[in-house]
Motif scaffolding. Structure first.
Motif, PDB file in Angstrom:
ATOM      1  N   UNK A  61       0.954  -1.202  -0.031  1.00 15.95           N
ATOM      2  CA  UNK A  61      -0.012  -0.180  -0.040  1.00 15.95           C
ATOM      3  C   UNK A  61       0.620   1.035  -0.087  1.00 15.95           C
ATOM      4  N   UNK A  62       1.845   1.326   0.883  1.00 15.62           N
ATOM      5  CA  UNK A  62       2.997   2.230   0.868  1.00 15.62           C
ATOM      6  C   UNK A  62       3.611   2.299  -0.635  1.00 15.62           C
ATOM      7  N   UNK A  63       3.657   1.519  -1.477  1.00 11.33           N
ATOM      8  CA  UNK A  63       4.247   1.415  -2.877  1.00 11.33           C
ATOM      9  C   UNK A  63       3.258   2.127  -3.764  1.00 11.33           C
ATOM     10  N   UNK A  64       2.043   2.055  -3.492  1.00 18.43           N
ATOM     11  CA  UNK A  64       1.143   2.484  -4.481  1.00 18.43           C
ATOM     12  C   UNK A  64       0.826   3.993  -4.369  1.00 18.43           C
ATOM     13  N   UNK A  65       0.080   4.612  -5.214  1.00 18.09           N
ATOM     14  CA  UNK A  65      -0.324   5.844  -5.317  1.00 18.09           C
ATOM     15  C   UNK A  65      -1.444   5.992  -4.142  1.00 18.09           C
ATOM     16  N   UNK A  66      -1.683   7.068  -3.628  1.00 20.48           N
ATOM     17  CA  UNK A  66      -2.391   7.500  -2.610  1.00 20.48           C
ATOM     18  C   UNK A  66      -4.168   7.227  -2.959  1.00 20.48           C
ATOM     19  N   UNK A  67      -4.340   7.408  -4.383  1.00 19.70           N
ATOM     20  CA  UNK A  67      -6.130   7.290  -4.770  1.00 19.70           C
ATOM     21  C   UNK A  67      -6.159   5.521  -4.655  1.00 19.70           C
ATOM     22  N   UNK A  68      -5.078   5.062  -5.441  1.00 17.77           N
ATOM     23  CA  UNK A  68      -5.081   3.496  -5.415  1.00 17.77           C
ATOM     24  C   UNK A  68      -5.243   2.906  -4.152  1.00 17.77           C
ATOM     25  N   UNK A  69      -4.441   3.315  -3.080  1.00 18.72           N
ATOM     26  CA  UNK A  69      -4.479   2.689  -2.018  1.00 18.72           C
ATOM     27  C   UNK A  69      -5.768   2.951  -1.043  1.00 18.72           C
ATOM     28  N   UNK A  70      -6.260   4.329  -1.435  1.00 16.55           N
ATOM     29  CA  UNK A  70      -7.484   4.393  -0.689  1.00 16.55           C
ATOM     30  C   UNK A  70      -8.815   3.581  -1.314  1.00 16.55           C
ATOM     31  N   UNK A  71      -8.678   3.520  -2.562  1.00 20.39           N
ATOM     32  CA  UNK A  71      -9.738   2.430  -3.488  1.00 20.39           C
ATOM     33  C   UNK A  71      -9.674   0.999  -2.631  1.00 20.39           C
ATOM     34  N   UNK A  72      -8.381   0.586  -2.281  1.00 24.83           N
ATOM     35  CA  UNK A  72      -8.368  -0.785  -1.658  1.00 24.83           C
ATOM     36  C   UNK A  72      -8.834  -0.594  -0.209  1.00 24.83           C
TER      37      UNK A  72
END
Length: 340
Positions: A22-33
């Protein structure tokens, strides 16, 4: 312990891998998860992200696989993570819930409403219901996840714990009107909004689940007290409980799956207090090299407090129950289901 073993990066649990990913993803993608997770899962992975400081290259390779070229040598994970986590959780959950959860992860805070009790610290929940009628306390405890419920009742004295758990054991359903009234009372107290339709809760199985997460000494004390009052009830509760020794009855495939989720440090401490059957079961389900390294680490490990051993065993049992609930393993012994 060999020099090679001492240089090995710590084994990553599934939770660690999720945090790094999750820390490796963008904030929007991580938030969607995160939107697809419940409060317990969000708090757990959020705490793991906040606790990351040093991430080895080998660990990133393990998590990201083919994407190692993109990640590069310097991951920067854990550096300035607080702001990232706050922004991501706000996108996923909205400002009110995110602020309270970030406070819980980074500082320690609380929120509002009956359903939002699950977002609070256990001590805060205990303080909220401390002076309520025991039946109200039982409903709240039955409503929480078992591990959190165990922490909440842990803040009460023995007499109150016993009364609450006996009430949970006899509680099967709650009238929707009563549950709605309780929810409205909490909404006013916290000045928040929360809706719930849950009416089925409590029962002997729920009591056993909560007992599983109590400190061993507290668990034994309560079982003995229940036995004195109702021997049949205590037997039913014990039959539904799953303890560390029961891991010897989990099949080999289940043990192998469990070992992939447990860190080496926790396993070593847990095995310091385990009997030979459990140790042999663990060693047999590891590669020869891994088994040898684990035995070397066990021999090199100095004396460990009983409380530390119990805590490590409880952590492994928590993982085992989570995997069993997800259908990834089948628990044997107490708490296990018959196979047909």
């Amino acid at each position: 312990m060999s020099e090679e073993a001492s240089k090995r990066p710590p084994k990553l649990s599934r939770l660690d891998k999720a945090a790094i990913f999750l820390l490796s993803l963008g904030e929007s993608d991580a938030a969607a998860i995160l939107k697809h997770m419940g409060p317990k899962e969000v708090q757990r992975v959020g705490s793991a992200m906040a606790g990351l400081r040093t991430v080895h290259r080998e660990q990133v390779q393990e998590v990201m696989g083919d994407f190692i070229e993109v990640v590069g040598d310097q991951t920067g994970l854990g550096v300035g993570a607080d702001g990232y986590i706050r922004t991501m959780l706000t996108q996923a959950l909205g400002e009110d819930k995110a602020n309270s959860l970030v406070d819980r992860i980074l500082l320690g805070g609380s929120t509002s409403g009956l359903d939002s009790l699950k977002w609070m610290e256990p001590r805060a929940v205990a303080d909220v219901i401390r002076y309520e009628h025991p039946q109200i306390q039982a409903i709240v405890v039955a409503y929480l996840d078992p591990d959190m419920a165990a922490e909440v009742v842990g803040y009460f004295d023995h007499k109150v714990r016993l009364d609450v758990l006996l009430r949970v054991a006899s509680l099967n359903t709650v009238q929707p009107s009563a549950l709605k009234e309780l929810n409205e009372i909490l909404e006013k107290q916290f000045a928040g909004n929360s809706n719930t339709t849950r009416a089925n809760m409590g029962g002997i199985k729920r009591t056993a689940d909560i007992m599983n997460f109590l400190e061993s000494s507290t668990e034994s004390q309560l079982i003995e007290a229940i036995r004195e009052m109702d021997e049949d009830l205590s037997s039913k509760i014990e039959d539904l409980m799953f303890v560390f020794d029961n891991l010897s009855e989990v099949d080999d495939r289940g043990i192998q799956a469990l070992l992939r989720e447990v860190s080496s440090e926790v396993l070593i401490v847990a095995l310091k207090g385990a009997d030979d059957d459990i140790k042999e079961k663990i060693f047999r389900n590891m590669s020869k090299r891994a088994s040898e390294l684990l035995q070397d680490d066990l021999e090199a490990k100095g004396p460990v407090r009983i409380s530390e051993v119990e805590a490590a065993q409880k952590e492994i049992l928590t993982i085992a129950r989570r995997m069993a609930d997800a259908g990834e393993i089948v628990l044997g012994g107490k708490g296990g289901e018959e196979m047909i």
